[in-house]
Write an enzyme that holds these catalytic residues in place. Sequence first.
Site, short mmCIF file in Angstrom:
data_model
loop_
_atom_site.label_atom_id
_atom_site.label_comp_id
_atom_site.label_asym_id
_atom_site.label_seq_id
_atom_site.Cartn_x
_atom_site.Cartn_y
_atom_site.Cartn_z
N GLY A 252 0.82 -1.21 0.00
CA GLY A 252 0.00 0.00 0.00
C GLY A 252 0.85 1.25 0.00
N ASP B 246 4.19 14.02 12.34
CA ASP B 246 3.02 13.50 11.62
C ASP B 246 2.47 12.26 12.33
OD1 ASP B 246 1.10 13.61 9.65
OD2 ASP B 246 2.19 12.33 8.27
N GLY C 127 2.26 4.78 1.58
CA GLY C 127 2.61 5.23 2.93
C GLY C 127 3.39 6.51 2.86
#
Length: 973
Positions: free
Chosen positions: A23, A136, A25
């Site tokens: 996926g 983050d 990222g």
Amino acid sequence: MSLRTDAATPARVGSYRIEERLGAGGMGVVYRGFDEALLRPVALKRLLAAVADTTTRKRFRREAQAASRLNHPAIVHIYDILETPDGDWIVMELVEGRPLEEIAAGGLDVSQALRIAREVAEGLAEAHGIGVIHRDLKTSNVMITKTGRAKILDFGIAKVAQTSDDTVLSQAGTIIGTFHAMSPEQAMGRPIDPRSDLFSLGTLLYELLTGTSPFRGTNSTETLARVCSYRQPPAHRLRREVPQEVSELVDHLLQKDPDLRPRSAQEVVEALDLALRGVLPSRPAAREAPPAWIDPPTFIHPPTLEQTLREGYLPPSVSESRRTVRERRQVTVACCELTSFRETGGRVAPTVVDPEALAEILPEIKAMAGRVAERYAGQVGDTLGRRMVLCFGYPQAHEDAAARGVRAALDFVAEVERLSSRFETGSEVRLSLRAGVHTGTAIVLPDPEPPSLGSTLDTASGLLLHAAPGEVLVSTSTHRLLRDAFTTERRPPVEVQGTGETVDSFRVLEPAGPPEPAVAAGPLVGRERELDLLLDLWRKVADGTGQVALISGEAGLGKSRLIQALREKAGQEQGRWLYAYGSPHDQSSPFQPVVNVLRKLMDSQEADTPLGRVEELLLSCSLPASESVPLFAALLGVPLEEPYRLPPIGPDRIREKTLEAVAALTLEMAERQPLVWVIEDLHWLDPTTMRWLDLLLEQASSVPLFLVLTVRPQTLEAVWGPKGHITQISLAPLGQSEVERLIESLIGGQSGKDLPDALRREIVARTDGVPLFVEELTKTVLESGRTGGRPDIPSTLRDSLAARLDRLGDAKGVAQLASVIGRSFSLELLAAVSAGGTLDETALQRELRRLVQAELVFRRGFGSRTSYLFKHALIRDAAYDSLLNRERQQLHLKVAEALEKPGTNQDAARPEILAYHYAEGNLPEKAVAHWLEAARQALGRSAHLEALHHVRAGLAALASLPPGPDRDERELQ
């Protein structure tokens, strides 16, 4: 394995075989791979070609460099970085598990949420320790492994302290990160420090506990505005299972001002440790200056309301946190007014400020009032022109609400004084603030109505009118509650306009400083066995064997009085005594209780300079000056001079070395002279002081050191486990004969005063063996000159009792309902009275369990026949007195009607009980009938005194009925 990669993905990168796309990222795509050289699975992150400009590639490499410096179980390990013709790659540990974002949907079990947050905080502490800020942190950047451990991912926008190219990668004013999880200073593109990550950790923990993000809006503009200006509803209001203390910790992390957040991630780890053990103390709003080893950040002001509205965003409704109750409570009101004056020839003369200058400064003054009130957990009430009202003890009661109100007024005065110099107000004109503070009764109304302050505000306003610029005047009722926390001077009595009443006034000069050893208010009664045990321990210390006494007991049971008796018996000449105190105002100020003691020790030295006094103190205990002086000087705020300088190590290591040095100083002092160090109220100690105490306990038995510690039950008794040199002493309530002895001793100190036997019995019955309750209630009765009836709750106890009730959340309403029934009540009757309310029987039982766990009520029996008893009569009285008269009357009628239903326990439905509830419910007709029946039954049992009581009560109820034949007939009966 079938590969699921895109056509542009190479089959291998260096010695790594690519197996499967996992996926996206951050700035890249993540693949599962295999390290053919070391035979291990790995994850490979590839920078997306679409964003692969020079700056992004630098940031991508910095992620690898930043994370590669970190070695912690809660942080994904970085193995390698590769630059290939196909792009840049980071090779990292493969984490098998699920993103926290998926697991957290709907909220987690509280203990699971706290455990995950603790592991994340540990990872942040490791990163911050070497100068790395994540920037983050969010649920999608945390993975939960198959074994349930948390792993922090994606340091792609991490900031590395003192990185030369950081200005290139993160320009000032640029917003980088995920909007709903970033801090206000980050959202405004301002400089940040590690506490920005702590704000993000707060959003993460809030989401884990409640299942919702506190600031996420429908678009980016709304989200950023929420981050900067919206105060989230407390987590415990959205989810009842969240303890009040945990909710306060989340609020602490989500403070808009970074200086009001925890000092470090390690402090959060320690707080979460306490929360997982169920002993996290309530957090005060006050904060002191940061410790010397932490550089305070610049305060970032959130957008003003005007700016927020100009951006087209209006903060959402906070209906989820609305108050829906009406109640009576004791509050402390600080009425403050901005004044202006001209000083000429040593005299102060009032003057008028130019309206334009006043219009410029008033908004900032009012914003300052809000910050000061919030600092001490109060609220700003009505404002009119230059006058502002600050209210304390509302919406949350605190044991020290009066002290909070006075501290807030003093802070407000000082801040206006500093602000005055920055504004052009005209030639020789200065601005100042004056304040009047009074403690009295208020009526709390449902939101959005402010509390009705009535005569309490009138008295505070009357004091204000007699205060000079810069002065804070307090009434007698407030002064009585301050105890010895402030230095005051008596001023002339003040007549309150509109009421004709006159109140004594006192000018507050300054806080009294760190607490001094308490002076007993009353005699020591019923503690002979505990005192003998402490004296025996002291003899062992004098012989050279260190001891620790942990004295536990509820507030008011006499822990401090017992220590004072020990000092009186042991004699001051046989050893040195030091005192430190946990305080709700210092919980967020690391090591403050011990720093207060060290400053006294330093000031007792004879050197001419502060640094010289530090050197003298340490040399007197043979501590190496080159190592210890820089640590102590930094801790005490003393400027360093050559040749001293702090070692070039991280702040966490300096903290640890400082704690070790203070522990070493304590042990060396004990070696030279037997030392008694009293540390009171461990439940209010900050985590840093607790860590120092851990270090000291490990070696306490090796020197003549007597640590005497006090703590409230159910907090920290079992922290250290069983050790031979730790003796636990639990104080129980006094017995009836001991309470009677205490009352007699108190009366003996009041010349010419005595109490009737009936009042003495009333005091014994209502104080439940708590010495503080006995002393305060006895003094209140003696001062009032009362000779009969039920004495009121002393004002000195109201704040403490209200604070215990406020900490119950929804269970407080159950306690209020039960208080109308009486000191004892059954589940069956409580359920019948609450029928049709907001709580069904299951919820009722849950809240009753909270009352039992809080040790406010005792339980006996099972099922629907379960009965309960308020542990203290004064707690029941406080819950009862908080109800408004109208609600109280309605509840009394509900109780009476429930008692009269068929099948009700006959003992509970005795006629005198029914009569009492109908009388309190303002239905005298029914009350008279039941008083008459109660009198007849008592006569049938030859209980003549009881019969006489019932007859008199019936006649009193008859007096409220209109004249007529019916009343005459009842009177004759």
